[in-house]
Design an enzyme around this catalytic site. Structure first.
Site, PDB file in Angstrom:
ATOM      1  CG  ASP A  26      -0.242   0.233   2.518  1.00  0.00           C
ATOM      2  OD1 ASP A  26       0.672  -0.553   2.829  1.00  0.00           O
ATOM      3  OD2 ASP A  26      -0.582   1.188   3.242  1.00  0.00           O
ATOM      4  CD  GLU A  42       3.967   1.474   7.111  1.00  0.00           C
ATOM      5  OE1 GLU A  42       4.579   1.968   8.080  1.00  0.00           O
ATOM      6  OE2 GLU A  42       3.767   2.104   6.046  1.00  0.00           O
TER       7      GLU A  42
END
Length: 454
Positions: A92, A156
């Site tokens: 991500d 994250e």
């Protein structure tokens, strides 16, 4: 016939690495469905899973984590009796911010001036490619000498803790003898560095309400309390005049005793404009690695274009507080919340919502794995000794892994050196750093396996 050196093998794999990084960067995998479709993250997760399967990983799975995102897991068995190494990255990314400020499309890997530009190129899609390069080189040079687990996280950057909660519920999944977190970076390009400390973080949203509805600023301004003005005054209370973070009850005088960050070098890395001073006191290293730092990362208010002469009834901001090792993120959250509630001007109503939190981390740099990494980095960067630095960013998973596996050694390396401009526009990765760090990781895995056989 003499076997080709592993450094040459990695060099030969770089064109493939670039092509794969371009594919991975193309996914707009911001783990916030309010900004980008969830399908973009799902597609990136499937790409990562397919990449692991192509490298003969077993038990490849897309793990549905409690925050609604997916982490990708795979296991590559090594020789009998070999230690297990967990390799971490996240797929991500941060949103691209102002796309018009990018010199090339943020989700299109573009080579320029010797660097590869694109969101996630360094943080941390490049970290996943780094792991693949190291493993491919070892496979081509006699085999991977350790058992390898790979975990690629899907949230994250949002700090929502999905993988942490999943790992706590499935503690056997990520168990390993040592863990390599591929999400930090060298102190500067060409200087091999492991990260010894990470600041934790807490993320809060504060809403200020003062009126039952917006009002005409000419008719009511000067007496009616403006929520946006109240919010600005409240946020200003979080910093002293010199810019030092001032949250009531939060210590701000810790000192850093390791590698120092020269102010001139920092100003250059941070692109501080001429004549603009730095904020805070103490050394630069004190300020960015050893002390708390508050940042207002967003405000909900009318944009300039289309603004009307109105008093705002409600205003909202998102606040990030970085928490250094030695302080507790949960306690810092309580102090920040209490500060915001206590400093509201004019009796304005304040509501605080926590949206993310992670604890700070300190690695044990005396562990045997660090010796193996130092040898590997010195071989990958001839003439340079491995350095140990702090990092102001946060990786909440580190503390979860340290708590679950107290005997595991945790090392932090990666591609996010200052020129990478992670989280900013025009993020990029140095292909030379990708090549050298992939070599360092491959040599580390080999050194580490040898050390365990002695």
């Amino acid at each position: 016939m003499t076997a080709r050196p592993i450094s040459e093998t990695i060099a030969s794999l770089m064109p493939r690495a670039k092509a794969e990084l371009a594919e991975l960067v193309a996914f707009q995998s911001v783990a916030d469905p309010a900004q980008f479709p969830k399908s973009e993250c799902e597609a990136a997760a499937n790409w990562v899973a397919d990449a692991l399967r192509a490298e003969d990983f077993q038990d490849v799975a897309l793990l549905d984590t409690p925050d609604g995102t997916q982490s990708v897991y795979g296991f590559l068995p090594g020789p009998a009796g070999a230690p297990t190494v967990l390799l971490y990255a996240h797929y991500d990314v941060q949103p691209p911010l102002d796309e018009s400020a990018w010199l090339s499309p943020p989700f299109e890997l573009t080579e320029r001036d010797g660097r590869w530009y694109g969101r996630g190129s360094a943080d941390c899609k490049g970290g996943f490619i780094m792991h693949l390069l190291a493993l491919r080189a070892l496979k081509a040079d006699g085999g991977v000498p350790v058992s390898v687990k790979v975990i690629a996280e899907g949230s994250e950057e949002q700090g929502t803790g999905g993988l942490e909660r999943y790992a706590e519920a499935h503690p056997e999944l990520l168990a390993a003898d040592t863990i390599v977190i591929g999400d930090t970076g060298n102190f500067r390009v060409g200087l091999p560095t492991v990260t010894a400390t990470l600041r934790g973080m807490t993320m809060l949203r504060v809403t200020v309400d003062t009126l039952g509805g917006n009002l005409h600023s000419g008719q009511f301004g000067g007496a009616a309390p403006d929520a946006l003005a109240a919010l600005i005054q409240l946020l200003a209370s979080l910093r002293a005049e010199d810019g030092t973070t001032t949250v009531d009850g939060l210590a701000t005088d810790t000192e850093w005793d390791g590698l120092q960050y020269p102010e001139a070098e920092f100003r250059k890395d941070a692109k501080v404009l001429d004549g603009v001073g730095l904020i805070g006191t103490g050394t630069v290293a004190d300020r960015i690695w050893a002390r708390p730092a508050v940042t207002v990362i967003g405000i909900d208010c009318p944009p300039v274009v289309g603004a009307t002469p109105s008093l705002q009834a409600s205003a909202r901001a998102q606040i990030s507080l970085r928490v250094p090792p030695g302080q507790d993120a949960a306690a810092a959250t309580e102090l920040l919340t209490a500060h915001l509630e206590a400093h509201a001007p004019w009796g304005a109503r304040v509501a605080v919502e926590q949206v993310g939190q992670g604890q700070p981390f300190r690695a044990d740099t005396s562990s045997p794995a660090y010796t193996s990494m130092a040898q590997a980095m010195e071989a990958a960067y001839p003439g340079e000794k491995m350095q140990t630095s702090g990092m102001g960013g946060s990786i909440p998973l580190c503390n979860t892994l340290a708590a679950l596996y107290p005997q595991a050694e945790i090392l932090l390396i990666g591609l996010s050196e200052p020129e990478a401009q992670i989280h900013a526009v025009n993020e990029s990765v140095s292909p030379e750093e990708l090549e050298r760090l992939s070599l360092a990781e491959a040599l580390f895995l080999r050194n580490y396996a040898e050390s365990k056989r002695v």
